[in-house]
Design a protein around this motif. Structure first.
Motif, PDB file in Angstrom:
ATOM      1  N   PHE A 296       0.838  -1.200   0.000  1.00 55.59           N
ATOM      2  CA  PHE A 296       0.000   0.000   0.000  1.00 55.59           C
ATOM      3  C   PHE A 296       0.874   1.251   0.000  1.00 55.59           C
ATOM      4  O   PHE A 296       1.981   1.266   0.552  1.00 55.59           O
ATOM      5  CB  PHE A 296      -0.902   0.034   1.236  1.00 55.59           C
ATOM      6  CG  PHE A 296      -2.045  -0.951   1.210  1.00 55.59           C
ATOM      7  CD1 PHE A 296      -2.130  -1.927   0.240  1.00 55.59           C
ATOM      8  CD2 PHE A 296      -3.037  -0.899   2.175  1.00 55.59           C
ATOM      9  CE1 PHE A 296      -3.176  -2.841   0.226  1.00 55.59           C
ATOM     10  CE2 PHE A 296      -4.089  -1.797   2.175  1.00 55.59           C
ATOM     11  CZ  PHE A 296      -4.157  -2.775   1.197  1.00 55.59           C
TER      12      PHE A 296
ATOM     13  N   GLU B 267      -2.780   5.192   1.324  1.00 51.35           N
ATOM     14  CA  GLU B 267      -3.674   4.045   1.497  1.00 51.35           C
ATOM     15  C   GLU B 267      -3.560   3.468   2.904  1.00 51.35           C
ATOM     16  O   GLU B 267      -4.566   3.093   3.518  1.00 51.35           O
ATOM     17  CB  GLU B 267      -3.358   2.987   0.444  1.00 51.35           C
ATOM     18  CG  GLU B 267      -3.740   3.409  -0.969  1.00 51.35           C
ATOM     19  CD  GLU B 267      -3.120   2.539  -2.043  1.00 51.35           C
ATOM     20  OE1 GLU B 267      -3.546   2.650  -3.201  1.00 51.35           O
ATOM     21  OE2 GLU B 267      -2.185   1.760  -1.727  1.00 51.35           O
TER      22      GLU B 267
ATOM     23  N   SER C 272      -7.699   0.880  -6.117  1.00 49.80           N
ATOM     24  CA  SER C 272      -6.252   0.859  -6.323  1.00 49.80           C
ATOM     25  C   SER C 272      -5.562  -0.257  -5.549  1.00 49.80           C
ATOM     26  O   SER C 272      -4.430  -0.626  -5.869  1.00 49.80           O
ATOM     27  CB  SER C 272      -5.647   2.211  -5.929  1.00 49.80           C
ATOM     28  OG  SER C 272      -5.920   2.502  -4.563  1.00 49.80           O
ATOM     29  N   VAL C 273      -6.212  -0.810  -4.496  1.00 47.52           N
ATOM     30  CA  VAL C 273      -5.584  -1.887  -3.716  1.00 47.52           C
ATOM     31  C   VAL C 273      -6.141  -3.252  -4.114  1.00 47.52           C
ATOM     32  O   VAL C 273      -5.844  -4.257  -3.472  1.00 47.52           O
ATOM     33  CB  VAL C 273      -5.771  -1.658  -2.199  1.00 47.52           C
ATOM     34  CG1 VAL C 273      -5.171  -0.332  -1.780  1.00 47.52           C
ATOM     35  CG2 VAL C 273      -7.236  -1.744  -1.798  1.00 47.52           C
TER      36      VAL C 273
END
Length: 258
Positions: A14, A18, A126-127
């Protein structure tokens, strides 16, 4: 899309932003996403905008213990009925049906694939990555199983209302597909093929005889060559002939026999 099996990247990958929004504690409260939940396959229950509501799928170290999670010492405080099993795994009870994937699909560990219905998380796309432990198309739950699990978690998950508040109304209304595509293929090499050079002219032999008169006359000049008119004519080879041998006409010596 909703019902897809995706992958929640490990927290170690991350970004700082994040981690700050998902993992780190704030004002004495735990982070929204525990580190132990990362690095697992997930079910996309709902998505909108740049976020997704997910829950994890785990084997609960079945390879080591050969026990369903509700029979393991580390999970005895969890209610047995809060677990759900995919088809092929041991069911916690006979009240709720198995969760099922599309026909012909199964997890890499079909005998050990469980969901804990008390855990739900809202994470940015995005993760989330593609779950690549199986070949072929993306694993996806049947619509019936997805509705069943969604209703179960909506009625019993203690963090469900918090998860819903993390979705903005605009994000919940979005219908764009999540970006679970694999990494783009590397661009072609920047070294373009060079054009093939033209062939070198072939040697055409000596110039015509009319040009020999323009050659230098100095015999010590290394570039000087005799004109054809000065070249000596070749002579015919001489063949040597042997002279006839003389015949000895004397009579043989007496007393000798042949």
């Amino acid at each position: 899309m909703e019902g897809d099996i995706a992958f929640l990247r490990h927290a170690s990958t991350f970004s700082d932003a994040e981690k700050a929004s998902l993992i780190n504690r704030s004002a004495g409260k735990k982070g929204h996403l525990p580190v132990g939940a990362t690095g697992h396959p997930i079910i996309v229950l709902q998505y909108g905008g740049d976020k997704a509501l997910v829950t994890t799928v785990s084997s609960y170290a079945w390879d080591q213990r050969r026990l369903a999670p509700w029979n393991q010492q580390g999970h005895q405080r969890k209610a047995r009925d809060d677990f759900r099993a995919f088809s092929g795994s041991e069911r916690p009870n006979h009240v709720r049906d198995w969760l099922r994937l599309r026909p012909g699909q199964q997890f890499p560990k079909p005998e050990a694939s469980w969901v804990y219905a008390q855990c739900a998380y809202v994470v940015p796309l995005s993760v989330i990555g593609r779950f690549d432990k199986v070949k072929g198309s993306v694993l996806r739950m049947t619509d019936e199983s997805l509705r069943d699990l969604f209703a179960h978690m909506e009625a019993s998950c203690p963090t469900w209302s918090d998860c819903q508040s993390r979705f903005s109304p605009a994000a919940s209304a979005s219908t764009s597909a999540p970006a679970f595509a694999p990494a783009p293929v590397a661009a072609a090499s920047a070294f373009a093929l060079q054009p093939t050079p033209p062939p070198r002219p072939r040697f055409q032999g000596p110039p015509p005889s009319s040009t020999w008169s323009h050659q230098p006359r100095n015999p010590w000049d290394s570039n000087w060559r005799k004109p054809p008119s000065l070249l000596a004519a070749p002579t015919a080879p001489t063949i040597a002939t042997a002279s006839p041998a003389k015949v000895d006409s004397r009579p043989p010596a007496s007393g000798l026999s042949w």
